[in-house]
Design a protein around this motif. Structure first.
Motif, PDB file in Angstrom:
ATOM      1  N   TRP A  88       0.826  -1.198   0.000  1.00  0.00           N
ATOM      2  CA  TRP A  88       0.000   0.000   0.000  1.00  0.00           C
ATOM      3  C   TRP A  88       0.867   1.258   0.000  1.00  0.00           C
ATOM      4  O   TRP A  88       0.611   2.204  -0.739  1.00  0.00           O
ATOM      5  CB  TRP A  88      -0.910  -0.011   1.228  1.00  0.00           C
ATOM      6  CG  TRP A  88      -1.797   1.184   1.309  1.00  0.00           C
ATOM      7  CD1 TRP A  88      -1.617   2.294   2.079  1.00  0.00           C
ATOM      8  CD2 TRP A  88      -2.988   1.407   0.569  1.00  0.00           C
ATOM      9  NE1 TRP A  88      -2.627   3.191   1.868  1.00  0.00           N
ATOM     10  CE2 TRP A  88      -3.490   2.673   0.953  1.00  0.00           C
ATOM     11  CE3 TRP A  88      -3.691   0.671  -0.373  1.00  0.00           C
ATOM     12  CZ2 TRP A  88      -4.647   3.196   0.422  1.00  0.00           C
ATOM     13  CZ3 TRP A  88      -4.856   1.211  -0.893  1.00  0.00           C
ATOM     14  CH2 TRP A  88      -5.321   2.451  -0.503  1.00  0.00           C
ATOM     15  N   HIS A  89       1.929   1.257   0.808  1.00  0.00           N
ATOM     16  CA  HIS A  89       2.798   2.437   0.863  1.00  0.00           C
ATOM     17  C   HIS A  89       3.575   2.618  -0.440  1.00  0.00           C
ATOM     18  O   HIS A  89       3.740   3.734  -0.916  1.00  0.00           O
ATOM     19  CB  HIS A  89       3.759   2.335   2.046  1.00  0.00           C
ATOM     20  CG  HIS A  89       3.093   2.566   3.363  1.00  0.00           C
ATOM     21  ND1 HIS A  89       2.530   3.766   3.722  1.00  0.00           N
ATOM     22  CD2 HIS A  89       2.879   1.737   4.415  1.00  0.00           C
ATOM     23  CE1 HIS A  89       2.007   3.679   4.919  1.00  0.00           C
ATOM     24  NE2 HIS A  89       2.203   2.451   5.369  1.00  0.00           N
ATOM     25  N   SER A  90       4.049   1.528  -1.028  1.00  0.00           N
ATOM     26  CA  SER A  90       4.787   1.679  -2.282  1.00  0.00           C
ATOM     27  C   SER A  90       3.844   2.108  -3.405  1.00  0.00           C
ATOM     28  O   SER A  90       4.229   2.879  -4.280  1.00  0.00           O
ATOM     29  CB  SER A  90       5.517   0.386  -2.654  1.00  0.00           C
ATOM     30  OG  SER A  90       4.607  -0.653  -2.873  1.00  0.00           O
ATOM     31  N   TYR A  91       2.590   1.626  -3.375  1.00  0.00           N
ATOM     32  CA  TYR A  91       1.613   2.061  -4.373  1.00  0.00           C
ATOM     33  C   TYR A  91       1.331   3.552  -4.203  1.00  0.00           C
ATOM     34  O   TYR A  91       1.231   4.292  -5.180  1.00  0.00           O
ATOM     35  CB  TYR A  91       0.321   1.263  -4.227  1.00  0.00           C
ATOM     36  CG  TYR A  91      -0.760   1.693  -5.178  1.00  0.00           C
ATOM     37  CD1 TYR A  91      -0.721   1.328  -6.514  1.00  0.00           C
ATOM     38  CD2 TYR A  91      -1.806   2.495  -4.745  1.00  0.00           C
ATOM     39  CE1 TYR A  91      -1.696   1.736  -7.399  1.00  0.00           C
ATOM     40  CE2 TYR A  91      -2.798   2.906  -5.622  1.00  0.00           C
ATOM     41  CZ  TYR A  91      -2.728   2.527  -6.939  1.00  0.00           C
ATOM     42  OH  TYR A  91      -3.692   2.940  -7.794  1.00  0.00           O
ATOM     43  N   GLY A  92       1.231   4.017  -2.965  1.00  0.00           N
ATOM     44  CA  GLY A  92       1.000   5.441  -2.708  1.00  0.00           C
ATOM     45  C   GLY A  92       2.156   6.299  -3.204  1.00  0.00           C
ATOM     46  O   GLY A  92       1.948   7.368  -3.771  1.00  0.00           O
ATOM     47  N   ALA A 138       1.954   6.415  -6.998  1.00  0.00           N
ATOM     48  CA  ALA A 138       0.880   7.301  -7.434  1.00  0.00           C
ATOM     49  C   ALA A 138       1.285   8.769  -7.276  1.00  0.00           C
ATOM     50  O   ALA A 138       1.006   9.601  -8.156  1.00  0.00           O
ATOM     51  CB  ALA A 138      -0.389   7.013  -6.632  1.00  0.00           C
ATOM     52  N   LYS A 139       1.972   9.085  -6.179  1.00  0.00           N
ATOM     53  CA  LYS A 139       2.427  10.456  -5.958  1.00  0.00           C
ATOM     54  C   LYS A 139       3.435  10.873  -7.030  1.00  0.00           C
ATOM     55  O   LYS A 139       3.379  11.988  -7.562  1.00  0.00           O
ATOM     56  CB  LYS A 139       3.070  10.542  -4.574  1.00  0.00           C
ATOM     57  CG  LYS A 139       3.534  11.903  -4.176  1.00  0.00           C
ATOM     58  CD  LYS A 139       4.124  11.858  -2.775  1.00  0.00           C
ATOM     59  CE  LYS A 139       4.719  13.181  -2.388  1.00  0.00           C
ATOM     60  NZ  LYS A 139       5.371  13.115  -1.077  1.00  0.00           N
TER      61      LYS A 139
END
Length: 84
Positions: free
Chosen positions: A29-33, A36-37
């Motif tokens: 989830w953090h790497s996806y965020g 996305a950023k």
């Protein structure tokens, strides 16, 4: 008594599995965020050609010249020089 030990082992294994799955889920989830950023920042940049992009402190590799094909025929003079 054996049934209690087996039950405790199963519960401990289930708990460890849930912790591992949760950790993997949170890392994803953090790497996806972060991805996305970064994509949002790239989309917000003005459209410029790739030659004009400033990479800051990033060091770009030097361009290498293309190698001569191996099957290219060499001159007889070059073969004589190589044999000497």
């Amino acid at each position: 008594m054996i049934a209690l030990a087996i039950t405790c082992l199963l519960v401990a294994a289930l708990f460890a599995t849930l912790l591992s799955a949760t950790d993997s889920l949170m890392r994803g989830w953090h790497s996806y965020g972060a991805l996305a950023k970064e994509l949002r920042a790239l989309r917000a940049m003005p459209q410029v050609s790739s030659a004009e992009i400033c990479f800051g402190k990033t060091r770009m590799p030097a361009c290498r010249q293309a190698r001569r094909p191996a099957r290219q025929l060499r001159s007889a003079a070059a073969a004589i020089r190589a044999a000497a």
